[in-house]
Scaffold this active site. Sequence first.
Site, short mmCIF file in Angstrom:
data_model
loop_
_atom_site.label_atom_id
_atom_site.label_comp_id
_atom_site.label_asym_id
_atom_site.label_seq_id
_atom_site.Cartn_x
_atom_site.Cartn_y
_atom_site.Cartn_z
N ASP A 90 -15.49 -15.91 4.44
CA ASP A 90 -14.07 -15.61 4.34
C ASP A 90 -13.53 -15.57 5.77
O ASP A 90 -13.69 -14.59 6.49
CB ASP A 90 -13.89 -14.27 3.62
CG ASP A 90 -12.43 -13.84 3.55
OD1 ASP A 90 -11.59 -14.46 4.23
OD2 ASP A 90 -12.14 -12.87 2.82
N TYR A 132 0.82 -1.21 0.00
CA TYR A 132 0.00 0.00 0.00
C TYR A 132 0.85 1.27 0.00
O TYR A 132 0.48 2.27 0.61
CB TYR A 132 -0.98 -0.01 1.19
CG TYR A 132 -1.77 -1.28 1.25
CD1 TYR A 132 -2.74 -1.56 0.29
CD2 TYR A 132 -1.52 -2.24 2.22
CE1 TYR A 132 -3.44 -2.75 0.31
CE2 TYR A 132 -2.22 -3.44 2.24
CZ TYR A 132 -3.17 -3.69 1.28
OH TYR A 132 -3.85 -4.87 1.30
N TYR A 143 -13.63 -6.67 3.74
CA TYR A 143 -12.36 -6.72 3.01
C TYR A 143 -12.08 -8.17 2.64
O TYR A 143 -12.15 -9.06 3.50
CB TYR A 143 -11.19 -6.18 3.86
CG TYR A 143 -9.86 -6.36 3.17
CD1 TYR A 143 -9.45 -5.44 2.21
CD2 TYR A 143 -9.05 -7.47 3.41
CE1 TYR A 143 -8.25 -5.62 1.52
CE2 TYR A 143 -7.86 -7.66 2.73
CZ TYR A 143 -7.47 -6.73 1.79
OH TYR A 143 -6.30 -6.92 1.10
N LYS A 178 -3.90 -16.61 6.28
CA LYS A 178 -3.21 -15.90 7.36
C LYS A 178 -2.61 -16.85 8.42
O LYS A 178 -1.51 -17.33 8.23
CB LYS A 178 -4.13 -14.84 7.96
CG LYS A 178 -4.31 -13.66 7.01
CD LYS A 178 -4.69 -12.37 7.69
CE LYS A 178 -4.47 -11.18 6.81
NZ LYS A 178 -5.59 -10.78 5.95
C1 LIG Z 1 -5.90 -10.69 4.50
C2 LIG Z 1 -7.23 -11.06 4.03
C3 LIG Z 1 -7.45 -11.47 2.70
C4 LIG Z 1 -6.35 -11.52 1.67
O1 LIG Z 1 -5.35 -12.42 2.01
P1 LIG Z 1 -3.89 -12.28 1.33
O2 LIG Z 1 -3.14 -13.47 1.82
O3 LIG Z 1 -3.35 -10.97 1.81
O4 LIG Z 1 -4.10 -12.28 -0.14
C5 LIG Z 1 -8.73 -11.84 2.35
N1 LIG Z 1 -9.75 -11.79 3.23
C6 LIG Z 1 -9.57 -11.41 4.51
C7 LIG Z 1 -10.73 -11.42 5.44
C8 LIG Z 1 -8.32 -11.00 4.95
O5 LIG Z 1 -8.16 -10.59 6.22
#
Ligand SMILES: *Cc1c(COP(=O)(O)O)cnc(C)c1O
Length: 452
Positions: free
Chosen positions: A273, A40, A172, A302
């Site tokens: 997600d 960013y 997000y 993550k």
């Molecule tokens: C970090 C994140 C993503 C993207 O993951 P990356 O490994 O950075 O591509 C997608 N969804 C959520 C909820 C996230 O916190």
Amino acid sequence: MSERTPAPRGPAPHAGGPPGGGLPIDELLALDREHVWHPYGPMPGRRTPLVVDSAAGVRLRLAEPAFGNDELVDGMASWWSAVHGYNHPVLNAAARGQLDRMSHVMFGGLTHEPGVRLAKRLVDVTPEPLRHVFLSDSGSVSVEVAVKMCLQYWRSVGRPGKQRLLTWRGGYHGDTWHPMSVCDPDGGMHHIWSGALPRQVFADAPPAGFDAEPDPRYAAGLRALIGRHAAEVAAVIVEPVVQNAGGMRFHSPGYLRVLREACDEHDVLLVFDEIATGFGRTGALFGADHAGVAPDVMCVGKALTGGYVSMAATLCTPRVARGISGGEVPVLAHGPTFMGNPLAAAIADASVELLLAGDWAGRVARIEAGLRDGLAGAERLPGVLGARVLGAIGVIELDHPVDMAAATEAAVRAGVWLRPFGRLVYTMPPYVTDDADLALICRAMRAAAEAG
Ligand SMILES: *Cc1c(COP(=O)(O)O)cnc(C)c1O
């Protein structure tokens, strides 16, 4: 950070150590500025990053002191992934053991024990009936795979018109194209692309408050919106219980049950997600567990590898898998080069095993209590709108955009690494953070909120 404390410049501590070590810090930073893009950020960078030499437990060791500290307690767990802390003997052993066998082989036509073990473990820990696992390299890619699964499912069962996604504002889901299209369309970091991205259907952000009773009017609106767009919507995608990078907002698990019912009623798939919320962060193993509902598709990432290497996974139900595999194109046409990477899979499998073998729930509950203590009264600081805690997530929300340089500097002076954004100073520390370090993080958050 705009300035660093002057310090004697010499070779980085590992001079003559590992290959590539020994670059003088001034030179390293000059090369970084000249060539290396950071998250960013602009190119060349406007802020001088801190140089990390190594990390162990919850501490980052800097190559040179910054504002009087050469070690920082990591309040970010490296973007929420390093749940076991750094340099963990169990994860190190898993990595070394796998490295000596093979770091990587392609997954097309071949398979291997780390990949299979990890898939089985993910099936075991996630809600029934998620039973099939697509391994990929990053969270954003796992969301792309989830979207492809959902669109292809409907295409395969004869409803190709269902190509849009529905979500609520404030979310997000990553930085690649389809994930960007379901990020918050206004406040999010991708709003300049709204004209170029696929146009999705947005509901208002869920009313705030994990413990709040679900608002029947909001729930009815959500059901109605799903019903109205059911002919064109393939899936609803949300972050369960906590909207993370979109603003660290908590909502009632009751809305997840509303989504499940409405999706079932109107033939829409439901995607959770769990990339940020997974593996205990919110106090339940997965956000979905707070609501007792299972999605049709789930993304994890993550903390999956304990923050060691990049890996993510998309899980789906037999219904979704059978639909795709019985369609006109009876395969999921997706196969990243490093799919199922054995090194990442071995570390991920060890990380999840380590999490489950320890008292993760007790640890997260202890961190939750420590954050509540440490942030009590923070809402009375000048310029602060409120403070909130859920699981191992602590947030101070300002009434104005945070001055990131000033806030970060204040935290570093206090001996803590924080990376505020928007109006937020927050922490998602490693689960192994002890009470004293947690108190330090809370003091640094207050100092950052005041300075920012
Ligand atoms: C970090 C994140 C993503 C993207 O993951 P990356 O490994 O950075 O591509 C997608 N969804 C959520 C909820 C996230 O916190």
